[in-house]
Scaffold this motif. Structure first.
Motif, PDB file in Angstrom:
ATOM      1  N   GLU A 351       0.824  -1.204   0.000  1.00  0.00           N
ATOM      2  CA  GLU A 351       0.000   0.000   0.000  1.00  0.00           C
ATOM      3  C   GLU A 351       0.863   1.260   0.000  1.00  0.00           C
ATOM      4  N   ASN A 355       0.781   4.096  -2.894  1.00  0.00           N
ATOM      5  CA  ASN A 355       0.539   5.514  -2.612  1.00  0.00           C
ATOM      6  C   ASN A 355       1.652   6.373  -3.193  1.00  0.00           C
ATOM      7  N   ARG A 358       1.102   6.703  -6.892  1.00  0.00           N
ATOM      8  CA  ARG A 358      -0.055   7.535  -7.260  1.00  0.00           C
ATOM      9  C   ARG A 358       0.169   8.999  -6.936  1.00  0.00           C
ATOM     10  N   HIS A 359       0.711   9.289  -5.770  1.00  0.00           N
ATOM     11  CA  HIS A 359       0.758  10.668  -5.282  1.00  0.00           C
ATOM     12  C   HIS A 359       2.113  11.336  -5.475  1.00  0.00           C
ATOM     13  N   GLY A 393      -6.927  12.042  -3.606  1.00  0.00           N
ATOM     14  CA  GLY A 393      -6.545  11.567  -2.273  1.00  0.00           C
ATOM     15  C   GLY A 393      -7.767  11.222  -1.447  1.00  0.00           C
ATOM     16  N   GLY A 397      -6.291   3.892   2.320  1.00  0.00           N
ATOM     17  CA  GLY A 397      -5.008   3.214   2.437  1.00  0.00           C
ATOM     18  C   GLY A 397      -4.357   3.383   3.796  1.00  0.00           C
TER      19      GLY A 397
END
Length: 445
Positions: A351, A355, A358-359, A393, A397
């Motif tokens: 996870e 993240n 993605r971010h 967001g 997660g």
């Protein structure tokens, strides 16, 4: 044969002691319905005791009769809280009153409200002596104690108490014939009616409680069935929507290289990685759908092996295949951990890397695992994003990772770093090695 008789007597005495010899409190339950009426049965018992226990003095009445009436009325009130001790106390009053408390009243005038205080003794010159326990007051007071007892004990115990009362009355007839005059016979049907009424009310109350419990159980089963139906509906929707799109992604990634003339190797590798991730996601989705469709989720969760740190290399390879500059650092001596720790560690790393991808697109990511004697420390740090962030967001997660760590008694913190990046750190308690060291594991400084 003679040996069997003492054994039978001992067994009978043991049964009587188990059923009728207890000083434990057993309060009379409140009445159902409006709250102001909850104590109505208790009030009625007290009034009943007062009406029958206030035996006045009068000519033809022994001075001990009012005392005996008061004592037996007190045992009736005590039967609301401790029925078994109250029964024995009431029986003692009956036996004592049969010997000492005499009246010379007609049998039909032996209730307290029928006695005329100060009546001349010559008014009843030819009446036989009637002991207090066989007056109307004495009979109904002891019957009230038997009734309250039958409300709280098993029918067998209530029948035993009735039998003891009958034997006590018979003993009075046999050993005190002059004081009784045969009047205990009148008390027997009253005693039997009191015990039968109390036992019947108790059985009705028990049946009603069982029906209510069954209704509650039925309601719980209905709610459980509704939950299963909802879980099945969610599983169908997930399968219809998510599984369909993931399958389309996998197929398109497989077909795409054939649509381009002489595709470069990087494109082939990226499309192959997309397809592999889609297939793995479909596998995980099918496992989750199996959990949703089973009644308790346990069987389906055991159908597929749960990922452990043995598969960490595959996960890191997939992340690197997506173009992420990932650095892996392992400190300490790697060793097999408990299955729950291994699964939670893998999911937290998975996870945290997702993240970061993605971010923080284009940012370098560092994964640090540190094996300690009693714990495993995980740190996933990414640098500041190299490209604008487009992923939304506010997902689940971070809460999910915190729940996994807390479930093991550990902790997880996450937050931005001074250089604009982000860090996730987890501390998972882990005991000694759960098996032999893994082959190929090498510790890094």
């Amino acid at each position: 044969m003679r040996r069997k008789q003492p054994a039978a007597r001992r067994g009978l005495l043991a049964a009587l002691r188990a059923d009728l010899w207890s000083t434990a409190a057993d309060p009379l339950p409140r009445m159902r319905g409006p709250r102001p009426l909850a104590r109505l049965p208790h009030v009625l018992v007290v009034l009943y005791a007062l009406v029958l226990g206030l035996f006045p003095d009068g000519e033809g009445i022994d001075p001990t009769v009012p005392l005996l009436a008061t004592a037996q009325a007190a045992t009736l009130v005590a039967a609301m809280f401790r029925p078994l001790p109250a029964f024995w106390a009431s029986l003692a009053v009956v036996l004592a009153g049969a010997r000492a408390g005499m009246t010379y009243l007609p049998q039909t005038l032996t209730f307290p409200w029928m006695v005329e205080p100060g009546a001349p003794p010559s008014r009843f010159p030819h009446n036989d002596a009637v002991a207090f326990p066989w007056t109307g007051s004495g009979i109904f007071l002891h019957a009230g104690v038997l009734f309250l007892l039958a409300l709280r004990v098993r029918p067998r115990a209530a029948a035993e108490a009735l039998a003891i009362s009958v034997l006590g009355a018979a003993a009075c007839v046999v050993f005190l014939p002059q004081q009784t005059g045969g009047t205990p016979v009148i008390a027997l049907p009253v005693y039997a009616l009191a015990v039968a009424s109390g036992t019947m009310i108790r059985m009705l109350r028990t049946t009603r409680n069982r029906l209510e419990a069954q209704e509650e159980l039925t309601a719980e089963e209905r709610a459980h069935r509704t939950l299963l139906q909802e879980r099945s509906r969610i599983a169908r929707e997930l399968h219809d929507v998510v599984a369909h799109h993931m399958s389309v992604i996998s197929i398109q990634a497989q077909v795409a290289p054939h649509l381009v003339h002489d595709p470069p190797d990087e494109l082939r590798d990226n499309l192959a990685g997309i397809r592999e991730n889609a297939v793995e996601a479909l596998t995980e989705l099918r496992r989750i759908l199996g959990v949703l469709r089973t009644e308790d989720g346990a069987d389906a969760s055991q159908q597929a092996p749960q990922p452990t740190l043995d598969r960490l290399g595959e996960l890191l390879a997939n992340v690197r295949g997506a173009g992420v500059a990932l650095t892996e650092e392992i400190a300490g001596e790697p060793r097999p951990l408990a299955p729950g720790v291994e699964l939670s560690a893998f999911r937290i790393v998975q996870e945290a890397l997702s993240n970061a991808m993605r971010h923080a697109p284009g940012a370098a990511v560092t994964l640090r695992l540190r094996y300690q004697p009693d714990a495993l420390t995980i740190r996933v740090v990414n640098a500041a994003p190299a490209r604008p962030v487009t992923a939304p967001g506010g997902g689940h997660g971070l809460p999910g990772m915190r729940e996994r760590a807390a479930m093991l008694g550990g902790d997880l913190v996450a937050g931005p770093t001074p250089d604009g990046g982000y860090e996730v750190s987890a501390f998972l308690p882990a005991g000694p090695s759960a098996g032999p060291p893994r082959k190929g594991d090498e510790s890094a400084p």
